[in-house]
Design a protein around this motif. Sequence first.
Motif, mmCIF file in Angstrom:
data_model
loop_
_atom_site.group_PDB
_atom_site.id
_atom_site.type_symbol
_atom_site.label_atom_id
_atom_site.label_comp_id
_atom_site.label_asym_id
_atom_site.label_seq_id
_atom_site.Cartn_x
_atom_site.Cartn_y
_atom_site.Cartn_z
ATOM 1 N N GLN A 138 -2.519 33.438 -6.988
ATOM 2 C CA GLN A 138 -2.808 32.387 -6.005
ATOM 3 C C GLN A 138 -4.316 32.145 -5.887
ATOM 4 O O GLN A 138 -4.898 32.188 -4.808
ATOM 5 C CB GLN A 138 -2.192 32.743 -4.646
ATOM 6 N N GLU B 4 -3.610 30.213 -16.893
ATOM 7 C CA GLU B 4 -2.954 29.465 -15.817
ATOM 8 C C GLU B 4 -1.913 30.325 -15.107
ATOM 9 O O GLU B 4 -1.731 30.232 -13.892
ATOM 10 C CB GLU B 4 -2.307 28.193 -16.372
ATOM 11 N N LEU B 5 -1.231 31.191 -15.872
ATOM 12 C CA LEU B 5 -0.268 32.113 -15.258
ATOM 13 C C LEU B 5 -0.981 33.105 -14.357
ATOM 14 O O LEU B 5 -0.521 33.399 -13.243
ATOM 15 C CB LEU B 5 0.508 32.844 -16.350
ATOM 16 N N VAL C 279 -3.815 32.697 -12.799
ATOM 17 C CA VAL C 279 -4.271 31.963 -11.618
ATOM 18 C C VAL C 279 -3.115 31.729 -10.653
ATOM 19 O O VAL C 279 -3.237 31.924 -9.436
ATOM 20 C CB VAL C 279 -4.915 30.629 -12.043
ATOM 21 N N LYS C 280 -1.966 31.346 -11.190
ATOM 22 C CA LYS C 280 -0.804 31.041 -10.349
ATOM 23 C C LYS C 280 -0.268 32.293 -9.663
ATOM 24 O O LYS C 280 -0.008 32.282 -8.450
ATOM 25 C CB LYS C 280 0.287 30.396 -11.198
ATOM 26 N N ARG C 281 -0.095 33.369 -10.443
ATOM 27 C CA ARG C 281 0.487 34.602 -9.881
ATOM 28 C C ARG C 281 -0.404 35.195 -8.796
ATOM 29 O O ARG C 281 0.097 35.755 -7.813
ATOM 30 C CB ARG C 281 0.702 35.621 -10.990
ATOM 31 N N THR D 250 -7.854 29.794 -7.114
ATOM 32 C CA THR D 250 -8.376 28.486 -7.510
ATOM 33 C C THR D 250 -9.694 28.715 -8.233
ATOM 34 O O THR D 250 -10.687 29.114 -7.624
ATOM 35 C CB THR D 250 -8.601 27.584 -6.286
#
Length: 435
Positions: A365, A358-359, A361-363, A367
């Motif tokens: 950006q 999840e980190l 994916v978030k860093r 999906t």
Amino acid sequence: MSFISLGLSGFFQRALDEQGYEAPTAIQAQAIPAVISGRDLLAAAETGSGKTAAYVLPLLEILQSQDAPASNCAAVLVLVPTRELALQVETSIKSYSRYMPRRVTSLAVYGGVSINTQMQALRGGCDLVIATPGRLLDLVEKNAVKLNQVRHLILDEADRMLDLGFAEELQKVLSLLPPQRQNLLFSATFPEEVDALIDKLLFNPVTIEIERKNKLPESLTQRAIEVDTEQRTSLLRYLLSQHSGDQFLVFVASKRAANNVAIKLNKAGFNADTLHGDMSQIDRNGALQSFKAGQTQVLIATDLAARGIDIPLLPFVVNYDLPRSPADYIHRIGRTARAGEAGTAFSFIDHSSDAHFELIVKRNQLTIDREQIPGFERNSTPPPEALQPTKGPQPIKGKRKSKKDKLREAAERSKAYEGRQGSSIWSTAKLKSED
């Protein structure tokens, strides 16, 4: 647009035609004229963007009209983080210069092999030296190479060099170079350390495609597959069977894991090899060459190879283990879907890697929908070890360090290098942050 229209001589076009180059990429179209004109350059070099040709071709054009360097001297110095990238750059130089009227000399120097052979090759001088920082300094100490005549400096994958701990060696190399030279810096990401290096190194640079986000080609498909830890090898065998004959580059977290997975795949009838730091340079070169030639179906590698493999038609990349750095995720999956070709990147997600994925994916950006493959469904209940708290201090919400704090801490760590005024990358950053 043709390469000749960018200022290159016709004999380069002949060499490029033979290698299947149809037109300059975006970074090549902007970088080649700038380098030929003598400007410093700062480029965000995305994976598969053609950055090597973007600096090698114009430098060869410049060298065409210059005399060969003196004994034990170099005209162009290319600093790289890994042996694999050094060899890749040297191969490109030899290919692009094939039809040059003036013969240019190039040499890749790196550790893990005999230094005597490299010392002998440098005796007559060398137009282009492609080097890892540590081995280059070894050669300097032995008076095998002098850097006081370097006219062009290239830092290829500057972020990776700093990430691998080459900051001290890099500072030493810079202190040995003449003050008047052309500087070209390529980096995929721009952490604070690279920003400090930019401020110290470049003068009024031409900037190209500078963005802080990594871009991925539209032809790249990313799949996140939930699977239990002990089922990952079985899932990998299933994917290999589903795509029989296609090549896979599989990334693991350790040398031990690479060897273990390779043994299991070979026992199952797949042709698998490894690439990691414990292998000799001869064995590493052999593994790469066999994979590039299509003789090996599966290459299992540590992050050593994340930026050192260039295979245009590689269809599949697998993150058997997730990378520690979110940025390395981009570098790994960027080995596929190159030059407009389609490619797929699989990531195996066990319970213990949920939060880290999840980190990532978030860093970055991204999906990415998670999925499960029938027959390999992940257990709905996490194992006890996956619920154990992470060792070490955890970040406190709202207490993230500022950029200034990070720069000050970096400056403290580098006090050992700050004896010479203005010689430290980190002290430059520190002064700037306090202005």
